[in-house]
Scaffold this motif. Sequence first.
Motif, PDB file in Angstrom:
ATOM      1  N   UNK A 440      18.803   4.269  -1.493  1.00 15.07           N
ATOM      2  CA  UNK A 440      18.454   4.933  -0.244  1.00 15.07           C
ATOM      3  C   UNK A 440      19.194   6.272  -0.149  1.00 15.07           C
ATOM      4  N   UNK A 441      18.438   7.360  -0.106  1.00 15.24           N
ATOM      5  CA  UNK A 441      18.993   8.715  -0.028  1.00 15.24           C
ATOM      6  C   UNK A 441      18.367   9.445   1.163  1.00 15.24           C
ATOM      7  N   UNK A 442      18.780  10.663   1.387  1.00 12.09           N
ATOM      8  CA  UNK A 442      18.301  11.415   2.544  1.00 12.09           C
ATOM      9  C   UNK A 442      16.783  11.571   2.546  1.00 12.09           C
ATOM     10  N   UNK A 443      16.202  11.765   1.372  1.00  9.30           N
ATOM     11  CA  UNK A 443      14.762  12.019   1.302  1.00  9.30           C
ATOM     12  C   UNK A 443      13.924  10.753   1.121  1.00  9.30           C
ATOM     13  N   UNK A 444      14.578   9.610   1.016  1.00 11.36           N
ATOM     14  CA  UNK A 444      13.853   8.356   0.784  1.00 11.36           C
ATOM     15  C   UNK A 444      14.516   7.571  -0.323  1.00 11.36           C
ATOM     16  N   UNK A 445      13.703   6.879  -1.125  1.00  9.82           N
ATOM     17  CA  UNK A 445      14.250   6.134  -2.256  1.00  9.82           C
ATOM     18  C   UNK A 445      14.273   7.033  -3.483  1.00  9.82           C
TER      19      UNK A 445
END
Length: 496
Positions: A440-445
Motif C-alpha cells: 500500500x503506497x500513496x498512489x495505490x498498490x
Amino acid sequence: MPGLQGGMSPSAGEFEAARGGLLETYKTSGFFCELMNAMAPSNVDIATICSRLDRFDLPELRRRAASAEAELYNLGITFTVYSDRDAIDRILPFDLIPRVITAPEWDVIERGVTQRVTAINRFLWDIYHDQAILRDGVIPRERVLGNSNFRPGMMGFDVPLGVYVHVNGTDIVRDHEGRFLVLEDNARTPSGVSYVIENRHMMLRVLPDLAAGIRLRAVDEYGTRLQQALVDVAPADIANPQVVLLSPGIYNSAYFEHVFLAREMGVPLVEGRDLIVENRRVFMRTIAGLRPVHSIYRRLNDDFLDPDAFRPDSQLGVRGLIDAWRAGNVTIANAVGTGVADDKAIYAYMPRIIRYYLSEEPILHNVETHICAEPEGLRYTLDHLAELVVKPVGESGGYGLIIGPHASAGEIEEFRAKLLADPANYISQPVIRLSTAPTLCDSGLEARHVDLRPFAVTGRATWVLPGGLSRVALRRGSLVVNSSQGGGSKDTWVLA
C-alpha cells in the motif's frame, strides 16, 4: 481445524477476481511477484484474496493502515535505532497487504530450513570436538579457528541433546525465477519473531474482511514451542525446570520482543542483576528469596554474558554463569560460540557442510558468494565491484555494505580502499532481482521488494513457525529491507 486461522470458506462468487479495482493498475515491473505469480486456477484462496483486494476502496485501506500504526505505537510494539537519538520509540512500519505463501512453497521452505538447522548443529558439535570437517579440508582451518566468534573454551563441552542453536532465523530471498535462496543464517540471537505474531493479530483486527474464510496456518504456537524446547534441553534430573529470558534491559533495540516472548512463554523476564551464581548453580532473586534457574534464553551477545569469562566490564551479564553452565547445572540458549555458524564467510560453505554431515543435497541453495579472504574471490570482487553487493562478514542490519549498481563512482572507490585494507572482512554476492509483493503506497498498490525470515525452534526436534517475518523495502526501487534502514514488515500468510 487445529493450526488454522480463518472463518467460513470463500463463496463460489468470490473465485473470479473483479477487475477495475486496485489491482488493475498494479505493475510487477518485470520482477517475480509473490501474489500474482503464485496464482493458479486451482487455488481458490489466492483467487479470493485477489478479488477482495480489487474491491477495496483506497481511502478506506489508508484509514485502516493509519489505525494499525496508531495501535502498534499505543501497544508499545517498537524498536530502537541506535544511530538516531530522536527515535527511541519507533514502530516497525506495517503494510496491510499480506505476503502469501502457498502450501507447496511452504513445504520447500520448511524442509530446507530444518535441513539447514540440523547441519548447523552438527557443524558446531564437530568444530568444538573432533574438527573432522577441518581435517578433511572441507572448510579451510583458518576460516573457523581464526573466526572472531570461535570460542576455544567450548572445546570438548557437550551441550544437552547436541543442540547449540535452539532458535534460528534463516534469511531467504526469491529471485526473478521464483527460486528460494538463502541470503544468510542468524544463529546467535535472531530477532523479529514478535512482529510475526503481532502482525497476524493486527491483520485480523483491522482487515478481517480480507482474511475471512481463508485457511491460514496459525502462528500462535511459537511461545509454547520455544518454552518446551528450553525445557527439553534443561539439566536432565530436574522435574519442573525453571526457564527465564535474560534481556540486556529496556534500552536494547529489541526490548519489546523480550517482554513479548517472556509473556508468550509464561516465564520471568530477567536482567543480569536479577540472577546470581552460588556453588556453580544459578538462582533468580525474588521477593520470596532465591529461586533456582535451569534454562536461560539469553538475548545478549557472548561477550556480555559473564564478566569472569568474557568482557570484565560487562554490567549486563551474570558473574560465574559460564562456570555453572559448564558444570551442567544450567542450559544457555543459544549456546556460546554459535556465531561461527552465522558468520557470512562460513555461510559460503553451507552447501558443503550440508553434504558433509547429512549426505544430502541442499534443499535451499545459497546466493552465489565470493570470499574476499581468498585471492580468487578478492580478484573477482575488485573486478566487478560496480555490479556486486559487498558485505562485512560480521555486521548485520544492512550496515557497512555497498550495493554496486546503486553506488556512485566515488563511493565505489572509497569502498575499494576498505576492501583492499581488510579483504578478510568481506564477501560479495551478485545483486539479486528480489521478488516483490503488492504494498500500500500513496498512489495505490505498488510492487516493493521483500525477503523472509522463518524461525526454527529446536529441542528434541526442530519446528518451523509457519510463515516468518516478511520484511519489505518501503522505498521504491530499494533492495534494503532491514528495519534499521527504513524497511517495514507484512503479515505472512501460509495457506493450508
